[in-house]
Write a protein that holds these residues in place. Structure first.
Motif, PDB file in Angstrom:
ATOM      1  N   ARG A  84     -37.436  -6.461-101.073  1.00  0.00           N
ATOM      2  CA  ARG A  84     -36.321  -5.764-100.432  1.00  0.00           C
ATOM      3  C   ARG A  84     -36.792  -4.645 -99.501  1.00  0.00           C
ATOM      4  N   ARG A  85     -37.980  -4.078 -99.795  1.00  0.00           N
ATOM      5  CA  ARG A  85     -38.406  -2.909 -99.020  1.00  0.00           C
ATOM      6  C   ARG A  85     -39.917  -2.865 -98.922  1.00  0.00           C
ATOM      7  N   VAL A  86     -40.412  -2.439 -97.760  1.00  0.00           N
ATOM      8  CA  VAL A  86     -41.844  -2.258 -97.526  1.00  0.00           C
ATOM      9  C   VAL A  86     -42.061  -0.792 -97.171  1.00  0.00           C
ATOM     10  N   LEU A  87     -42.844  -0.075 -97.998  1.00  0.00           N
ATOM     11  CA  LEU A  87     -43.069   1.350 -97.733  1.00  0.00           C
ATOM     12  C   LEU A  87     -43.969   1.555 -96.513  1.00  0.00           C
ATOM     13  N   GLY A  88     -44.916   0.651 -96.328  1.00  0.00           N
ATOM     14  CA  GLY A  88     -45.807   0.754 -95.170  1.00  0.00           C
ATOM     15  C   GLY A  88     -45.238   0.009 -93.971  1.00  0.00           C
ATOM     16  N   THR A  89     -46.078  -0.725 -93.291  1.00  0.00           N
ATOM     17  CA  THR A  89     -45.637  -1.467 -92.114  1.00  0.00           C
ATOM     18  C   THR A  89     -46.160  -2.897 -92.200  1.00  0.00           C
ATOM     19  N   VAL A  90     -45.965  -3.648 -91.149  1.00  0.00           N
ATOM     20  CA  VAL A  90     -46.485  -5.012 -91.074  1.00  0.00           C
ATOM     21  C   VAL A  90     -47.861  -4.972 -90.415  1.00  0.00           C
ATOM     22  N   ARG A  91     -48.819  -5.638 -91.045  1.00  0.00           N
ATOM     23  CA  ARG A  91     -50.184  -5.686 -90.512  1.00  0.00           C
ATOM     24  C   ARG A  91     -50.622  -7.137 -90.389  1.00  0.00           C
ATOM     25  N   LEU A  92     -51.346  -7.437 -89.310  1.00  0.00           N
ATOM     26  CA  LEU A  92     -51.847  -8.786 -89.068  1.00  0.00           C
ATOM     27  C   LEU A  92     -53.316  -8.865 -89.450  1.00  0.00           C
ATOM     28  N   VAL A 128     -56.314 -16.874 -77.929  1.00  0.00           N
ATOM     29  CA  VAL A 128     -56.191 -17.724 -79.120  1.00  0.00           C
ATOM     30  C   VAL A 128     -56.590 -16.897 -80.336  1.00  0.00           C
ATOM     31  N   ARG A 129     -55.607 -16.570 -81.183  1.00  0.00           N
ATOM     32  CA  ARG A 129     -55.830 -15.736 -82.357  1.00  0.00           C
ATOM     33  C   ARG A 129     -55.511 -16.523 -83.619  1.00  0.00           C
ATOM     34  N   ALA A 130     -56.090 -16.094 -84.749  1.00  0.00           N
ATOM     35  CA  ALA A 130     -55.876 -16.804 -86.012  1.00  0.00           C
ATOM     36  C   ALA A 130     -54.407 -16.799 -86.417  1.00  0.00           C
ATOM     37  N   LEU A 131     -53.715 -15.700 -86.125  1.00  0.00           N
ATOM     38  CA  LEU A 131     -52.273 -15.650 -86.311  1.00  0.00           C
ATOM     39  C   LEU A 131     -51.632 -15.425 -84.952  1.00  0.00           C
ATOM     40  N   SER A 132     -50.991 -16.437 -84.452  1.00  0.00           N
ATOM     41  CA  SER A 132     -50.336 -16.384 -83.150  1.00  0.00           C
ATOM     42  C   SER A 132     -48.902 -16.853 -83.308  1.00  0.00           C
ATOM     43  N   GLU A 166     -50.450 -10.115 -72.634  1.00  0.00           N
ATOM     44  CA  GLU A 166     -51.709  -9.369 -72.627  1.00  0.00           C
ATOM     45  C   GLU A 166     -52.048  -8.878 -74.031  1.00  0.00           C
ATOM     46  N   ASP A 167     -51.013  -8.524 -74.799  1.00  0.00           N
ATOM     47  CA  ASP A 167     -51.211  -8.011 -76.162  1.00  0.00           C
ATOM     48  C   ASP A 167     -50.368  -8.847 -77.118  1.00  0.00           C
ATOM     49  N   PRO A 168     -50.836 -10.054 -77.477  1.00  0.00           N
ATOM     50  CA  PRO A 168     -50.014 -10.930 -78.322  1.00  0.00           C
ATOM     51  C   PRO A 168     -49.782 -10.387 -79.726  1.00  0.00           C
ATOM     52  N   ASP A 169     -50.704  -9.574 -80.245  1.00  0.00           N
ATOM     53  CA  ASP A 169     -50.517  -9.017 -81.584  1.00  0.00           C
ATOM     54  C   ASP A 169     -49.289  -8.110 -81.634  1.00  0.00           C
ATOM     55  N   ARG A 170     -49.065  -7.391 -80.550  1.00  0.00           N
ATOM     56  CA  ARG A 170     -47.903  -6.504 -80.506  1.00  0.00           C
ATOM     57  C   ARG A 170     -46.616  -7.312 -80.598  1.00  0.00           C
ATOM     58  N   GLN A 171     -46.526  -8.398 -79.835  1.00  0.00           N
ATOM     59  CA  GLN A 171     -45.313  -9.220 -79.904  1.00  0.00           C
ATOM     60  C   GLN A 171     -45.160  -9.847 -81.286  1.00  0.00           C
ATOM     61  N   ALA A 172     -46.264 -10.320 -81.858  1.00  0.00           N
ATOM     62  CA  ALA A 172     -46.195 -10.949 -83.175  1.00  0.00           C
ATOM     63  C   ALA A 172     -45.635  -9.979 -84.210  1.00  0.00           C
ATOM     64  N   ARG A 173     -46.131  -8.735 -84.184  1.00  0.00           N
ATOM     65  CA  ARG A 173     -45.642  -7.727 -85.134  1.00  0.00           C
ATOM     66  C   ARG A 173     -44.160  -7.434 -84.891  1.00  0.00           C
ATOM     67  N   GLU A 174     -43.775  -7.334 -83.624  1.00  0.00           N
ATOM     68  CA  GLU A 174     -42.376  -7.023 -83.301  1.00  0.00           C
ATOM     69  C   GLU A 174     -41.449  -8.140 -83.761  1.00  0.00           C
TER      70      GLU A 174
END
Length: 378
Positions: free
Chosen positions: A126-134, A159-163, A176-184
């Motif tokens: 239900r809740r995450v105290l921290g954030t999302v990390r890849l 090409v990243r392991a998590l895309s 340019e920054d696919p990790d940012r979009q993935a996290r969003e």
């Protein structure tokens, strides 16, 4: 008398057909095009027509024939890839960060993130105290394969392991920054699912695996790769085949062909899995050997053959306006600047199956290959 006339007409037709092939080759060479081409009987392997079929040229996306068959045969069609979610979950609350660990699933889209979020909700999150990390540690830091210095490298995202969503935005543009979009995307979908992410500092964690998302089987991934010539997907699988390393992935592909077909590195000269590299070199004969081997491979051959584009049987326009080719041609195409290639299978009107390959390097157009394929098929 009628029988003699029929025999005479048949004998006259044979050199005429061969002459058409030679005329086609001479016409291309007169324009400065280098040709490696041929057609073989799929059952016996007997060459019916060929020209410089042992000469290695830049193959473009017909390289995917080499890569996808090696993956199917080595990993098997039912192989899947898991994306994992880790966290320290206690009483519905992740005490630190929620970690998404990628392992090279090339079809990890927003829809699949949504289904993974539903799984987390069912686990009681239900809740995450921290954030999302890849967690991208499954792949090394190399950004592109060797040999992309002289090609259209801007056609392929990082090409990243998590895309997520092929590392493109909603308009199909490369990020340019696919990790940012993935996290969003992950954060938005978690919140829409009813999971609050507070974004606080991560404290000491004792993480465990909370959920996994399993990719479609390899046979389905290969269908998308070959029918749509998806460069991103095959490069992701090539890296994963090498345990996160492009060079190791390529070496494993070459080792497979050395063992299974006695085709050494001089025959399988590739630096990537997609064919974007202009350092790749294959010959028509090499492609034909692989295609014929795949055709007779009961274990994975049906999955491979069905992954090829069916001319006239699926939503792709014919490159040549010849209705006689409908559902009689299964192919992989290839295009780069000054490179046009085509290889696959055709069925003659009397039901015989042929394997063929055409590699053209020079000032070419699609009609150059389809002219000869139509002649072979008709």
């Amino acid at each position: 008398m009628a029988i003699r006339l029929l025999i005479f007409l048949l004998l006259c037709a044979l050199p005429s057909r061969a002459q058409g092939f030679r005329t086609w080759v001479r016409g291309l060479e007169a324009r400065g095009v280098t040709v490696s081409a041929g057609i073989w009987d799929v059952d016996t392997g007997r060459a019916l027509e060929r020209h410089d079929d042992g000469v290695s040229l830049v193959p473009a996306s017909t390289t995917k024939v080499v890569t996808t068959y090696a993956l199917l045969k080595t990993l098997k069609p039912d192989t899947t890839i898991e994306t994992e979610v880790w966290g320290d979950l206690r009483d519905g609350v992740v005490q630190g960060d929620l970690v998404f660990k990628g392992d090279g699933d090339p079809l990890f889209t927003s829809e699949r993130v949504w289904m993974l979020a539903q799984s987390l909700k069912k686990e009681g999150l239900r809740r995450v105290l921290g954030t999302v990390r890849l967690d991208q540690s499954a792949f090394d830091a190399q950004r592109e394969p060797q040999g992309w210095e002289n090609t259209s490298v801007d056609t392929l995202p990082v090409v990243r392991a998590l895309s997520v969503d092929f590392n493109r935005d909603d308009r199909g543009r490369i990020l340019e920054d696919p990790d940012r979009q993935a996290r969003e995307i992950i954060l938005r979908i978690l919140r829409e699912t009813g999971i609050t992410v507070e974004g606080g500092a991560a404290g000491p964690e004792v993480p465990r695996k909370l959920a996994t998302w399993t990719s479609p089987p390899l046979r389905a991934l290969v269908q998308d790769i070959n029918k749509w010539s998806n460069n991103f997907m095959i490069e992701m699988l090539t890296r994963r085949f090498g345990a996160g390393s492009w060079p190791r992935g390529v070496q494993r592909i070459q080792a497979f062909y050395q063992s299974a077909f006695n085709l050494g590195p001089e025959a399988i000269r590739i630096t990537d899995g997609s064919g974007l590299s202009k350092e790749n070199r294959l010959s028509a004969r090499t492609l034909a050997i692989i295609l014929r081997g795949a055709y007779h491979d009961f274990e994975v051959g049906p999955e491979f053959v069905s992954s090829l584009k069916i001319i006239g049987g699926e939503p792709w326009k014919l490159k040549i306006k010849d209705p006689n080719l409908t559902r009689r041609i299964r192919v992989k195409t290839g295009h780069l600047d000054r490179v046009t290639s085509l290889c696959g299978y055709l069925q003659t009107f009397d039901g015989k199956v042929r394997v063929f390959a055409i590699l053209l390097n020079g000032p070419t157009r699609d009609e150059d290959v389809w002219e000869q394929v139509s002649r072979w098929a008709n």
